[in-house]
Design a protein around this motif. Structure first.
Motif, mmCIF file in Angstrom:
data_model
loop_
_atom_site.group_PDB
_atom_site.id
_atom_site.type_symbol
_atom_site.label_atom_id
_atom_site.label_comp_id
_atom_site.label_asym_id
_atom_site.label_seq_id
_atom_site.Cartn_x
_atom_site.Cartn_y
_atom_site.Cartn_z
ATOM 1 N N TYR A 158 2.647 1.784 -3.424
ATOM 2 C CA TYR A 158 1.692 2.172 -4.470
ATOM 3 C C TYR A 158 1.218 3.613 -4.281
ATOM 4 O O TYR A 158 1.222 4.416 -5.225
ATOM 5 C CB TYR A 158 0.503 1.213 -4.453
ATOM 6 N N LEU A 159 0.837 3.956 -3.059
ATOM 7 C CA LEU A 159 0.336 5.316 -2.801
ATOM 8 C C LEU A 159 1.443 6.355 -2.961
ATOM 9 O O LEU A 159 1.186 7.477 -3.414
ATOM 10 C CB LEU A 159 -0.266 5.398 -1.404
ATOM 11 N N GLN A 160 2.670 5.984 -2.596
ATOM 12 C CA GLN A 160 3.775 6.936 -2.745
ATOM 13 C C GLN A 160 3.983 7.328 -4.196
ATOM 14 O O GLN A 160 4.211 8.498 -4.508
ATOM 15 C CB GLN A 160 5.057 6.321 -2.176
ATOM 16 N N TYR A 161 3.862 6.346 -5.091
ATOM 17 C CA TYR A 161 4.049 6.658 -6.506
ATOM 18 C C TYR A 161 2.829 7.354 -7.089
ATOM 19 O O TYR A 161 2.958 8.325 -7.845
ATOM 20 C CB TYR A 161 4.334 5.369 -7.287
ATOM 21 N N VAL A 162 1.639 6.884 -6.741
ATOM 22 C CA VAL A 162 0.418 7.447 -7.315
ATOM 23 C C VAL A 162 0.231 8.901 -6.900
ATOM 24 O O VAL A 162 -0.277 9.729 -7.665
ATOM 25 C CB VAL A 162 -0.797 6.590 -6.900
ATOM 26 N N ARG A 163 0.665 9.238 -5.697
ATOM 27 C CA ARG A 163 0.490 10.599 -5.196
ATOM 28 C C ARG A 163 1.588 11.554 -5.655
ATOM 29 O O ARG A 163 1.545 12.741 -5.351
ATOM 30 C CB ARG A 163 0.456 10.589 -3.660
ATOM 31 N N SER A 164 2.569 11.034 -6.359
ATOM 32 C CA SER A 164 3.686 11.881 -6.785
ATOM 33 C C SER A 164 3.335 12.673 -8.037
ATOM 34 O O SER A 164 2.416 12.319 -8.784
ATOM 35 C CB SER A 164 4.930 11.019 -7.050
ATOM 36 N N TYR A 165 4.087 13.740 -8.232
ATOM 37 C CA TYR A 165 3.881 14.592 -9.402
ATOM 38 C C TYR A 165 4.250 13.861 -10.682
ATOM 39 O O TYR A 165 3.631 14.059 -11.735
ATOM 40 C CB TYR A 165 4.720 15.863 -9.240
ATOM 41 N N PHE A 195 3.730 10.835 -11.376
ATOM 42 C CA PHE A 195 2.677 9.929 -11.807
ATOM 43 C C PHE A 195 1.691 10.639 -12.730
ATOM 44 O O PHE A 195 1.193 10.050 -13.691
ATOM 45 C CB PHE A 195 1.940 9.362 -10.590
ATOM 46 N N LEU A 196 1.403 11.922 -12.443
ATOM 47 C CA LEU A 196 0.504 12.679 -13.317
ATOM 48 C C LEU A 196 1.101 12.814 -14.718
ATOM 49 O O LEU A 196 0.395 12.687 -15.725
ATOM 50 C CB LEU A 196 0.241 14.063 -12.717
ATOM 51 N N THR A 239 -2.351 -0.331 -13.348
ATOM 52 C CA THR A 239 -3.111 0.924 -13.437
ATOM 53 C C THR A 239 -2.926 1.572 -14.801
ATOM 54 O O THR A 239 -3.894 2.050 -15.419
ATOM 55 C CB THR A 239 -2.664 1.893 -12.331
ATOM 56 N N GLN A 247 0.825 -1.208 0.000
ATOM 57 C CA GLN A 247 0.000 0.000 0.000
ATOM 58 C C GLN A 247 0.856 1.254 0.000
ATOM 59 O O GLN A 247 0.592 2.211 -0.737
ATOM 60 C CB GLN A 247 -0.927 -0.011 1.211
#
Length: 513
Positions: free
Chosen positions: A12-19, A21-22, A120, A9
């Motif tokens: 995954y969240l660390q990467y998804v919440r990063s700039y 990732f956008l 994802t 968790q």
């Protein structure tokens, strides 16, 4: 079980919440929409001779799944590569190393979290494929099962293989990033060649051989006397409206499904076997031995006093010492075996035919430096020297510029044998294009590194460029191999200027914030 889930968790969240990732999502959406070009586009992605498929659910799903298997595996390796090294740099790994979690549990948790990130991205491609069906295939209805099966059987196993491979290489060859890249490139290219030319599916890690054969068989049955050679990639040229065929449902064989399962099992078994070599964040560093204590009679004061200095060192604001220092550091960072390969290729480029040296050897020589050039502006973050650099005298005008000049200098030096051959032929225009290519690729590294504070986006983009350059795709030619017009030279000059001022402005904002 709880620490295992928490690591998955958290990663995954660390990467998804990063700039970053956008940015990755934006690029993924753009690439996904490009996999199935519009009927009026000037390129195609899958072609059988002059034939292309009609835009029904079967064709779009197969195209998206096969292209995702080939391209997303490439992107996925560079995105997921370095996940263990990141834990080392952030000191999270040292905390994990003191816990009771086993090596196999840690590596499998990293595998699951990295696979979730790639899954994802695959879901984004899947949704984009459905959107393209409604955009271009108005006469067809959505057949969801036709979409799901190709993605599950073709793309998902490939992502499992690539995710496991990235971790295995990082565990077995720690701190040897160039060697990891080299092994992956050899495996990637050999698998792609095996899937395209070999008749045995044992060589097909991408899972595209049987779908290719099934599509080709359907076209040959409808047009037995026509050329139906299968081509995959970004192929220039519009599709012929008179040679559009409707591809019907493809039933995957039991052998194909078993082959995909075996590939995934082998990848996971290799991942668990790599736990034997896992360092568990206990990486020994070379520490110079402490000097032995000298006899008491020799421990005398040297009598050195700062006040006795008669000459005060003068401060120099010149760039040349900094540029020289940056070049030396870049060369020392390059492994000796890689330097040897580079010099051998440079020497060989003197004797091979000029088009071969320009079209193939030059981009390959530049790509060998990807590990060095990706660190031009990101090394301050990696080595925690950002504040030291930012507090120096005129960091933008001196340190930042010196790194750019050092990178450009090395790139031009690598291209020197080719430049000398064009000098002998008095081809000044091509010489300018090659030098602009060197400037462009360095500034691209600087821009992406400044924008994302990471080296991954540049590495992915650079690999796409090298893949396209070797396949002689004109739109990605940045070093004048396929273009020799004034308009092209002006375009590259403008792009390089935009990259420089954009990077300079971003860096200035970072220093001032």
């Amino acid at each position: 079980m709880l620490p295992f889930i928490k690591i998955i968790q958290g990663n995954y969240l660390q990467y998804v919440r990063s700039y970053s990732f956008l940015i990755t999502v934006g690029i993924c959406v753009y690439v996904a929409l490009s996999l199935v070009p519009s009927p009026e586009a000037n390129y195609t992605t899958i072609r059988l001779g002059e034939f292309t498929g009609d835009y029904n659910s079967t064709w779009i799903a197969l195209v998206m799944a096969m292209m995702a298997s080939v391209l997303l595996s490439l992107v996925g390796f560079f995105l997921m590569h370095g996940s263990i090294q990141k834990d080392i740099e952030t000191r999270i790994g040292h905390i994990i190393g003191t816990t009771q979690i086993s090596n196999s549990s840690y590596l499998f948790s990293k595998f699951c979290s990295n696979l979730l990130i790639l899954f994802t991205m695959l879901c984004i491609v899947f949704v984009a494929g459905i959107a393209l069906l409604f955009m271009f295939g108005n006469q067809y209805s959505l057949q969801l099962w036709e979409f799901v099966i190709p993605f599950v059987l073709i793309a998902v196993p490939t992502l499992v293989i690539v995710t496991a491979l990235a971790l295995v290489l990082e565990v077995v060859f720690p701190r040897k990033r160039n060697l990891q890249y080299g092994i992956f490139l050899v495996l990637y290219i050999s698998s792609l060649v095996g899937a395209t030319f070999e008749k045995k599916e044992i060589h097909d890690a991408f899972g595209i051989h049987e779908p290719m054969t099934a599509i080709t068989t359907q076209v040959q049955q409808q047009f037995p006397n026509e050329d139906t050679a299968f081509t995959i990639g970004f192929i220039s040229g519009k599709r012929n409206a008179d040679k559009v065929v409707t591809i019907q449902h493809i039933a995957f064989s039991a052998d194909y499904i078993w082959n995909r399962v075996v590939f995934m099992l082998i990848a996971i078994v290799c991942l668990f076997l790599s736990t034997i070599y896992f360092h568990r964040f206990n990486i020994k560093e070379k520490i110079a031995p402490l000097p032995t204590s000298a006899p008491a009679e020799q421990n005398k004061s040297a009598g050195f006093q700062l006040s006795n200095l008669s000459i005060t060192p003068e401060f120099s604001s010149q760039l040349s010492p900094l540029v020289s220092a940056e070049i030396i550091m870049l060369i020392r960072k390059t492994p000796k075996w890689l330097l040897g390969i580079s010099f051998c290729l440079m020497f060989a480029s003197i004797f091979v035919p000029l088009p071969v040296a320009h079209h193939y050897m030059l981009p390959l020589l530049w790509f060998l430096q990807v590990g060095v050039w990706s660190d031009l502006v990101t090394k301050d973050t990696s080595f925690r020297t950002y504040y030291f650099t930012a507090s120096s005298y005129k960091p933008l005008q001196r340190v930042f510029i010196s790194r750019i000049l050092a990178g450009i200098g090395i790139a031009i030096f690598i291209a020197l044998p080719l430049l000398v051959r064009y000098i002998v032929e008095f081809d000044v225009h091509t010489i300018i294009n090659i030098m602009l290519g060197a400037v462009f690729i360095i500034l691209l590294s600087v821009f992406f590194g400044t924008l994302t504070r990471s080296k991954k986006l540049f590495e992915i983009t650079f690999f796409f460029l090298i893949y396209s350059n070797i396949n002689l795709v004109k739109i990605t030619d940045y070093f004048g191999a396929l273009h020799n017009s004034i308009a092209y030279t002006i375009l590259m000059l403008v792009l390089s200027t935009i990259l420089f001022f954009s990077s300079y402005s971003l860096k200035k904002l970072r220093y001032e914030s």
